[in-house]
Scaffold this motif. Structure first.
Motif, mmCIF file in Angstrom:
data_model
loop_
_atom_site.group_PDB
_atom_site.id
_atom_site.type_symbol
_atom_site.label_atom_id
_atom_site.label_comp_id
_atom_site.label_asym_id
_atom_site.label_seq_id
_atom_site.Cartn_x
_atom_site.Cartn_y
_atom_site.Cartn_z
ATOM 1 N N ARG A 245 -2.960 -10.879 4.080
ATOM 2 C CA ARG A 245 -1.531 -10.779 4.371
ATOM 3 C C ARG A 245 -0.770 -10.761 3.061
ATOM 4 N NH1 ARG A 245 -0.066 -15.665 7.059
ATOM 5 N NH2 ARG A 245 1.627 -14.679 8.256
ATOM 6 N N ALA A 246 0.267 -9.942 2.996
ATOM 7 C CA ALA A 246 1.056 -9.823 1.776
ATOM 8 C C ALA A 246 2.526 -9.654 2.124
ATOM 9 C CB ALA A 246 0.581 -8.641 0.937
ATOM 10 N N ARG A 247 3.362 -10.294 1.333
ATOM 11 C CA ARG A 247 4.806 -10.150 1.542
ATOM 12 C C ARG A 247 5.289 -8.771 1.106
ATOM 13 N NH1 ARG A 247 7.239 -14.701 3.119
ATOM 14 N NH2 ARG A 247 6.169 -16.696 2.734
ATOM 15 N N LYS A 248 4.686 -8.257 0.058
ATOM 16 C CA LYS A 248 5.070 -6.945 -0.454
ATOM 17 C C LYS A 248 3.820 -6.130 -0.744
ATOM 18 C CE LYS A 248 9.406 -8.624 -2.459
ATOM 19 N NZ LYS A 248 10.227 -8.776 -3.695
ATOM 20 N N ILE A 249 3.931 -4.829 -0.546
ATOM 21 C CA ILE A 249 2.806 -3.920 -0.768
ATOM 22 C C ILE A 249 3.255 -2.798 -1.688
ATOM 23 C CG2 ILE A 249 1.182 -2.318 0.314
ATOM 24 C CD1 ILE A 249 1.426 -3.927 2.872
ATOM 25 N N VAL A 250 2.398 -2.428 -2.620
ATOM 26 C CA VAL A 250 2.642 -1.279 -3.497
ATOM 27 C C VAL A 250 1.538 -0.259 -3.251
ATOM 28 C CG1 VAL A 250 2.883 -0.458 -5.862
ATOM 29 C CG2 VAL A 250 3.715 -2.753 -5.245
ATOM 30 N N TYR A 251 1.928 0.967 -2.917
ATOM 31 C CA TYR A 251 0.976 2.064 -2.749
ATOM 32 C C TYR A 251 0.886 2.832 -4.062
ATOM 33 C CZ TYR A 251 1.434 1.177 2.272
ATOM 34 O OH TYR A 251 1.437 0.590 3.510
ATOM 35 N N ALA A 252 -0.153 2.539 -4.841
ATOM 36 C CA ALA A 252 -0.432 3.278 -6.073
ATOM 37 C C ALA A 252 -1.600 4.208 -5.776
ATOM 38 C CB ALA A 252 -0.744 2.310 -7.207
ATOM 39 N N THR A 253 -1.427 5.049 -4.781
ATOM 40 C CA THR A 253 -2.513 5.778 -4.133
ATOM 41 C C THR A 253 -2.521 7.270 -4.458
ATOM 42 O OG1 THR A 253 -1.033 5.681 -2.216
ATOM 43 C CG2 THR A 253 -2.913 4.223 -2.202
ATOM 44 N N ASN A 254 -1.542 7.757 -5.158
ATOM 45 C CA ASN A 254 -1.462 9.141 -5.632
ATOM 46 C C ASN A 254 -1.905 10.159 -4.577
ATOM 47 O OD1 ASN A 254 -0.443 10.625 -7.774
ATOM 48 N ND2 ASN A 254 -2.441 11.011 -8.654
ATOM 49 N N GLY A 255 -2.978 10.920 -4.799
ATOM 50 C CA GLY A 255 -3.359 11.987 -3.885
ATOM 51 C C GLY A 255 -3.846 11.514 -2.528
#
Length: 474
Positions: A245-255
């Motif tokens: 579980r996370a309060r914030k998510i970062v998508y560093a997922t590019n392609g």
């Protein structure tokens, strides 16, 4: 594209990934659970740099976790050419037409500032990654393309909106002698840098783990994210090793972004490129390349060359051999496959063919690989909060230019995450913001640009088809 759009299991090794690293398959624990302040999906340059800046500006010590589907930094950052090359003049005319002089100028300054920003990071953190500041030399091989580019450059220079002090131009009278490239019609040069990109990122990740207790999990693909937050304000992330579980998510997922965020389908498209490593026999004297190069054959057909300290050369491009075949490179994540036999053959005798003094070098292609980039429909990255998903952020879609965008873009995004500032307060170029308008648009400049070259029948010289069409479009 593969049915899922997720990373394939075993990509071809690149010149950067063939050497093992202690963090390749590092996991903080065998199973994954618990609560985190921030979860970052992707451990390439974008993900690790975002974690670095978050921890650097936080007054407290947030709990941060990085999740990687394969080995750490095995995506685009571990498969590119190792080139930090700002676009100081070439695309500025197009961006001025689309976004206006003010925003185009802001973008140009943003890119130009990246080289010294990365230099400062490497030196301040003591990262061993073969970093070198150099000059990028754009060599124009086609006379018409050379004339058109120079005319556009003069117009930019005379407008007064753009800082071109670092850009030097050389005409046809001495372009070949100065560049060492056979048949050079003209050249532009400006400040750039090259490095071992994966060493830089993994060196930084190692410091985050040791100094800030960042948790990192390789070989831990994310399958999905909950559609909403729970009553305590947490998102649930479902992975192959357990859920967190996370309060914030970062998508560093590019392609790979659309695999987890379907609203980015057609907005961030996985696009394959091809790269090679060229070496000479031990003891064989080959001319030293003091600069990085781009050989521009016309329109979107160009190759880039990055010298290595050991005398070898990384060469990427070969677009003439595959652009006409959409299925080979567009909307595909198959970096476990070679591009084509034609692409492999393209790099044989490359240095002997194009560079003076290399005729007797016995330079040969040691390795060819492919990598997956994230190309956006409007050529601008998506940065900021994901529309209608509070607490979720994106930094992806660099259209092959991530090394010249990511460090300062991640710094700005980190301020949004930690300080809660709005996008407008970051001073990033306005066109980088991921907005509802960009996601809802049915237009794709990317598809429009390349539609004219798809599905053409392959000939021995595919460039005979491709170059004129792309010249016309650009």
């Amino acid at each position: 594209m593969s049915a899922s759009g997720f990373p394939v299991a075993k990509p071809l090794p690149s010149v950067w990934t063939e050497e093992p690293h202690v963090l390749d398959d590092y996991r903080s624990a065998e199973t994954l659970s618990g609560e985190f302040d921030i979860a970052i999906i992707g451990s390439g340059f974008s993900g690790v740099s975002t974690a670095y800046h978050i921890l650097k500006i936080s007054s407290t010590a947030p709990a941060v976790v990085l999740l990687e589907a394969r080995s750490h930094c095995s995506g685009a950052t571990g498969r590119n050419g190792g080139h930090i090359k700002p676009d100081t003049y070439y695309s500025t005319t197009k961006y001025e037409r689309i976004y206006g002089s003010e925003q185009a100028s802001k973008l140009q300054k943003f890119e130009s500032s990246q080289v010294l920003a990365v230099k400062e990071l490497v030196e301040s953190e003591g990262l061993d990654c073969d970093f070198h500041v150099t000059r990028a030399v754009d060599v124009y091989m086609d006379p018409d393309h050379a004339r058109q580019t120079y005319a556009a450059y003069v117009k930019l220079r005379d407008s007064g909106f753009f800082d071109l002090k670092d850009v030097a131009y050389t005409d046809s009278s001495s372009a070949e002698r100065i560049s060492g490239v056979k048949g050079a019609q003209s050249l532009f040069s400006f400040t750039a840098a090259y490095l071992w990109p994966r060493k830089m990122v993994l060196g930084l990740l190692q410091r985050l783990i040791q100094q800030h207790d960042v948790k990192a999990y390789a070989q831990t693909p994310v399958a999905k994210v909950s559609k909403s937050r729970d009553s305590a304000g947490f998102w649930t992330i479902f992975t192959s090793r357990g859920n967190l579980r996370a309060r914030k998510i970062v998508y560093a997922t590019n392609g790979y972004t659309a695999a987890l965020l379907p609203q980015y389908s057609r907005k961030i498209v996985p696009v394959r490129g091809v790269c090679s490593h060229i070496t000479t026999p031990r003891g064989q004297n080959s001319p030293h390349l003091p600069n990085t190069y781009s050989l521009r054959f016309g329109g979107a057909n160009y190759d880039y060359l990055v010298p290595r300290p050991d005398g070898s050369i990384v060469v990427g491009g070969a677009r003439q051999t595959f652009l006409h075949d959409r299925d080979l490179w567009f909307n595909t994540v198959r970096d476990d496959q070679r591009m084509s036999m034609a692409a492999d053959k393209y790099f044989q005798n490359y240095m002997q063919q194009h560079f003076r003094g290399w005729e007797d070098s016995k330079a040969t292609t040691k390795r060819v690989w492919t990598g997956v980039m994230g190309y956006t429909s409007d050529y601008m990255p998506h940065i900021g909060e994901v529309p209608d998903m509070p607490g979720q952020y994106i930094i992806a879609g660099f259209t092959g230019r991530g090394m010249a965008y990511i460090l300062l873009a991640s710094k700005a995004l980190s301020r949004m995450i930690v300080e809660g500032i709005d996008y407008e307060q970051t001073e990033l170029p306005a066109m980088f913001e991921s907005t509802k308008e960009r996601l809802s648009s049915s237009e794709s400049e990317l598809e429009n640009e390349f539609s004219g070259v798809w599905n053409l029948k392959e000939k021995d010289h595919a460039g005979d088809f491709v170059a004129p069409i792309l010249r016309a479009r650009l």
